[in-house]
Design a protein around this motif. Structure first.
Motif, PDB file in Angstrom:
ATOM      1  N   GLU A  92       1.110  -1.383   0.448  1.00  0.00           N
ATOM      2  CA  GLU A  92       0.290   0.216  -0.093  1.00  0.00           C
ATOM      3  C   GLU A  92       0.537   1.509   0.426  1.00  0.00           C
ATOM      4  O   GLU A  92       0.416   2.214  -0.638  1.00  0.00           O
ATOM      5  CB  GLU A  92      -0.997   0.166   1.585  1.00  0.00           C
ATOM      6  N   THR A  93       2.035   1.585   0.342  1.00  0.00           N
ATOM      7  CA  THR A  93       3.032   2.464   0.905  1.00  0.00           C
ATOM      8  C   THR A  93       3.684   2.710  -0.814  1.00  0.00           C
ATOM      9  O   THR A  93       4.487   3.424  -0.986  1.00  0.00           O
ATOM     10  CB  THR A  93       3.599   2.009   2.221  1.00  0.00           C
ATOM     11  N   GLY A  94       4.197   1.323  -1.586  1.00  0.00           N
ATOM     12  CA  GLY A  94       5.107   1.463  -2.406  1.00  0.00           C
ATOM     13  C   GLY A  94       6.465   1.316  -2.274  1.00  0.00           C
ATOM     14  O   GLY A  94       7.466   1.543  -3.041  1.00  0.00           O
ATOM     15  N   LEU A  95       6.172   0.901  -0.718  1.00  0.00           N
ATOM     16  CA  LEU A  95       7.487   0.608  -0.290  1.00  0.00           C
ATOM     17  C   LEU A  95       7.550  -1.146  -0.732  1.00  0.00           C
ATOM     18  O   LEU A  95       9.280  -1.553  -0.763  1.00  0.00           O
ATOM     19  CB  LEU A  95       7.851  -0.497   1.328  1.00  0.00           C
ATOM     20  N   ILE A  96       7.370  -1.282  -1.535  1.00  0.00           N
ATOM     21  CA  ILE A  96       7.425  -2.934  -2.218  1.00  0.00           C
ATOM     22  C   ILE A  96       8.021  -2.666  -2.873  1.00  0.00           C
ATOM     23  O   ILE A  96       9.033  -4.321  -3.307  1.00  0.00           O
ATOM     24  CB  ILE A  96       5.798  -4.038  -2.408  1.00  0.00           C
ATOM     25  N   VAL A  97       8.134  -1.607  -3.659  1.00  0.00           N
ATOM     26  CA  VAL A  97       9.500  -1.620  -4.586  1.00  0.00           C
ATOM     27  C   VAL A  97      10.589  -2.145  -3.988  1.00  0.00           C
ATOM     28  O   VAL A  97      11.144  -2.889  -4.807  1.00  0.00           O
ATOM     29  CB  VAL A  97       9.471   0.069  -5.447  1.00  0.00           C
ATOM     30  N   PRO A  98      11.443  -1.331  -2.916  1.00  0.00           N
ATOM     31  CA  PRO A  98      12.498  -1.686  -2.956  1.00  0.00           C
ATOM     32  C   PRO A  98      12.826  -2.796  -2.192  1.00  0.00           C
ATOM     33  O   PRO A  98      13.922  -3.696  -2.438  1.00  0.00           O
ATOM     34  CB  PRO A  98      12.943  -0.143  -1.783  1.00  0.00           C
ATOM     35  N   LEU A  99      11.832  -3.198  -1.488  1.00  0.00           N
ATOM     36  CA  LEU A  99      11.641  -4.678  -0.527  1.00  0.00           C
ATOM     37  C   LEU A  99      11.810  -5.997  -1.564  1.00  0.00           C
ATOM     38  O   LEU A  99      12.208  -6.771  -1.872  1.00  0.00           O
ATOM     39  CB  LEU A  99      10.567  -4.057  -0.184  1.00  0.00           C
ATOM     40  N   GLY A 100      11.062  -5.629  -2.453  1.00  0.00           N
ATOM     41  CA  GLY A 100      10.634  -6.832  -3.820  1.00  0.00           C
ATOM     42  C   GLY A 100      12.010  -6.928  -4.572  1.00  0.00           C
ATOM     43  O   GLY A 100      12.576  -7.858  -4.530  1.00  0.00           O
ATOM     44  N   GLU A 101      12.756  -5.409  -4.722  1.00  0.00           N
ATOM     45  CA  GLU A 101      13.772  -5.627  -5.548  1.00  0.00           C
ATOM     46  C   GLU A 101      15.635  -6.087  -4.251  1.00  0.00           C
ATOM     47  O   GLU A 101      16.272  -6.953  -4.855  1.00  0.00           O
ATOM     48  CB  GLU A 101      14.662  -4.249  -5.897  1.00  0.00           C
ATOM     49  N   TRP A 102      14.856  -5.441  -2.839  1.00  0.00           N
ATOM     50  CA  TRP A 102      16.057  -7.212  -1.668  1.00  0.00           C
ATOM     51  C   TRP A 102      16.134  -8.351  -1.904  1.00  0.00           C
ATOM     52  O   TRP A 102      16.507  -8.768  -1.860  1.00  0.00           O
ATOM     53  CB  TRP A 102      15.958  -5.971  -0.350  1.00  0.00           C
ATOM     54  N   ILE A 103      14.918  -8.801  -2.061  1.00  0.00           N
ATOM     55  CA  ILE A 103      14.372  -9.874  -1.753  1.00  0.00           C
ATOM     56  C   ILE A 103      14.901 -10.334  -2.656  1.00  0.00           C
ATOM     57  O   ILE A 103      15.415 -11.505  -3.113  1.00  0.00           O
ATOM     58  CB  ILE A 103      12.008 -10.229  -1.825  1.00  0.00           C
ATOM     59  N   LEU A 104      14.258  -9.957  -3.878  1.00  0.00           N
ATOM     60  CA  LEU A 104      15.012 -11.009  -5.467  1.00  0.00           C
ATOM     61  C   LEU A 104      16.582 -11.123  -5.731  1.00  0.00           C
ATOM     62  O   LEU A 104      17.328 -11.877  -6.069  1.00  0.00           O
ATOM     63  CB  LEU A 104      14.329 -10.112  -6.142  1.00  0.00           C
ATOM     64  N   LYS A 105      16.993  -9.787  -5.126  1.00  0.00           N
ATOM     65  CA  LYS A 105      18.556  -9.869  -5.370  1.00  0.00           C
ATOM     66  C   LYS A 105      19.727 -10.689  -4.731  1.00  0.00           C
ATOM     67  O   LYS A 105      20.228 -11.527  -4.272  1.00  0.00           O
ATOM     68  CB  LYS A 105      19.175  -8.092  -4.708  1.00  0.00           C
ATOM     69  N   THR A 106      19.157 -10.787  -2.762  1.00  0.00           N
ATOM     70  CA  THR A 106      19.437 -11.427  -1.732  1.00  0.00           C
ATOM     71  C   THR A 106      19.343 -13.211  -2.000  1.00  0.00           C
ATOM     72  O   THR A 106      20.208 -14.006  -1.373  1.00  0.00           O
ATOM     73  CB  THR A 106      19.099 -10.783  -0.979  1.00  0.00           C
ATOM     74  N   ALA A 107      18.266 -12.876  -2.922  1.00  0.00           N
ATOM     75  CA  ALA A 107      17.574 -14.792  -2.880  1.00  0.00           C
ATOM     76  C   ALA A 107      18.846 -15.532  -3.934  1.00  0.00           C
ATOM     77  O   ALA A 107      19.059 -16.785  -4.159  1.00  0.00           O
ATOM     78  CB  ALA A 107      16.085 -14.656  -2.917  1.00  0.00           C
ATOM     79  N   CYS A 108      18.763 -14.227  -5.437  1.00  0.00           N
ATOM     80  CA  CYS A 108      19.670 -14.664  -6.190  1.00  0.00           C
ATOM     81  C   CYS A 108      20.958 -15.068  -5.473  1.00  0.00           C
ATOM     82  O   CYS A 108      21.327 -15.710  -6.302  1.00  0.00           O
ATOM     83  CB  CYS A 108      19.196 -14.278  -8.025  1.00  0.00           C
ATOM     84  N   THR A 109      21.569 -14.057  -4.510  1.00  0.00           N
ATOM     85  CA  THR A 109      22.505 -13.308  -4.931  1.00  0.00           C
ATOM     86  C   THR A 109      23.397 -15.294  -3.864  1.00  0.00           C
ATOM     87  O   THR A 109      24.025 -16.730  -3.671  1.00  0.00           O
ATOM     88  CB  THR A 109      23.361 -13.099  -4.096  1.00  0.00           C
ATOM     89  N   TYR A 110      22.404 -15.630  -2.984  1.00  0.00           N
ATOM     90  CA  TYR A 110      22.028 -17.055  -1.865  1.00  0.00           C
ATOM     91  C   TYR A 110      22.246 -18.629  -2.773  1.00  0.00           C
ATOM     92  O   TYR A 110      22.711 -18.892  -2.440  1.00  0.00           O
ATOM     93  CB  TYR A 110      21.276 -16.573  -0.771  1.00  0.00           C
ATOM     94  N   ALA A 111      21.072 -17.719  -3.980  1.00  0.00           N
ATOM     95  CA  ALA A 111      21.750 -19.494  -4.586  1.00  0.00           C
ATOM     96  C   ALA A 111      22.532 -19.793  -5.843  1.00  0.00           C
ATOM     97  O   ALA A 111      22.692 -20.906  -6.161  1.00  0.00           O
ATOM     98  CB  ALA A 111      19.741 -18.580  -5.467  1.00  0.00           C
TER      99      ALA A 111
END
Ligand code: C2E
Ligand code: CA
Ligand code: CA
Ligand code: CA
Length: 278
Positions: free
Chosen positions: A82-101
């Motif tokens: 609802e606040t638009g924070l999903i953009v930085p959050l979603g990017e952080w999630i994707l980047k962190t997970a891809c790096t980990y994998a």
């Protein structure tokens, strides 16, 4: 009636105030948490049901709040949306997970959840391609979990984005299948490679004849459409046995493995020994 209405409103006001204040506080804290890296990811394993082999992990976001303790994603993901924070959050999630994998065996897939709000507010194709280039993860190892509400909104743009991701080699999984307002017709219009049967159906397998019929039908549908079927939220041996009998492709759930912050870089055993379904 007007008087009643006002009284009712006044009666609820303090409670609404408290809820609103908590929300504002959480929003503020979430903004900080993203900036200060106070979030982390858990990874939950997925297994092939016929051979018991590990097929991949789903990344699940976690927030340990400094004073309130663990706040579930079902609370803070909607705030982020609802606040638009999903953009930085979603990017952080994707980047962190891809790096980990990158540390996993190369046949182990990574599943990442994408929120409908991400498709509304940014070019998801650009985001995914950029993160894959930056991290070096092969597109074939990434699976994006979307929900029916993503498909229902803004159809043309979403079709385009999903098709381009598919061409890139990234696969799309339909999450929480059966809970949304679905017409099934989208399965012919979108490149959906996997369907995840929602936990609410798996929950009552064995105790409710109707859900058994629904789940076995979805498994059959997957076989005819050549779409991989994953059952989520498998908690008991009985559920696993039924799913196996029907020919369900993959399973995920507490019976096989809980979400965990660190997963072994080289998991020697696939299905844990006491969870052998072969
Ligand atoms: P989901 O995508 O359907 O994720 C599966 C949820 O079921 C997870 O809850 C997982 O911990 C839980 N689960 C897995 N196996 C079992 C089981 O055997 N029994 C039971 N009772 N639960 C099981 P979690 O982590 O609390 O996530 C809740 C929801 O929050 C997710 O549902 C997803 O919609 C959202 N979410 C979580 N992580 C992310 C994320 O990184 N991005 C986005 N956009 N949403 C996320
Ligand atoms: Ca999911
Ligand atoms: Ca799900
Ligand atoms: Ca769910």
């Amino acid at each position: 009636a007007k008087q009643d209405g006002r009284n009712t409103f006044r009666f609820f006001e303090p409670a609404m105030d408290a809820a609103l204040q908590r929300r504002r506080r959480l929003e503020h804290d979430l903004r900080n948490a993203i900036r200060k890296n106070q979030l982390y990811l858990d990874y939950q394993p997925q297994f092939g049901l016929s051979e018991g082999q590990l097929t991949g992990y789903e990344a699940l976001v976690r927030w340990w709040h400094p004073t309130e303790g663990e706040i579930p994603p079902s609370t803070f993901v909607p705030i982020a949306e609802e606040t638009g924070l999903i953009v930085p959050l979603g990017e952080w999630i994707l980047k962190t997970a891809c790096t980990y994998a990158l540390g996993w065996p190369s046949d182990t897939k990574l599943a990442v959840n994408l929120s409908p709000a991400q498709f509304k507010t940014q070019d998801v194709f650009d985001l995914v391609r950029r993160v894959l280039v930056e991290t070096g993860l092969e597109p074939e190892r990434l699976e994006l979990e979307i929900t029916e509400s993503t498909i229902l909104q803004n159809t043309d743009q979403v079709i385009e984005t999903l098709s381009r991701l598919d061409q890139l080699g990234v696969s799309i999984a339909m999450d929480d299948f059966g809970t949304g307002y679905s017409s099934l017709s989208y399965l012919t219009r979108f490149p959906v490679r996997k369907i995840k049967i929602d936990r609410s159906f798996i929950d009552t397998l064995g105790t409710n004849e109707q859900t058994s019929a629904i789940v076995s039908s979805i498994v059959g549908l997957g076989q005819s459409l050549h779409v991989t079927i994953t059952a989520e939220g498998v908690e008991t041996e009985g559920q696993a046995a039924m799913l196996k009998r029907w020919g369900c492709d993959q399973v995920q759930g507490y019976y096989y493995g809980r979400p965990e912050a660190e997963v072994p870089a080289n998991p020697l055993e696939d299905v844990p020994l006491d969870r052998n379904v072969a």
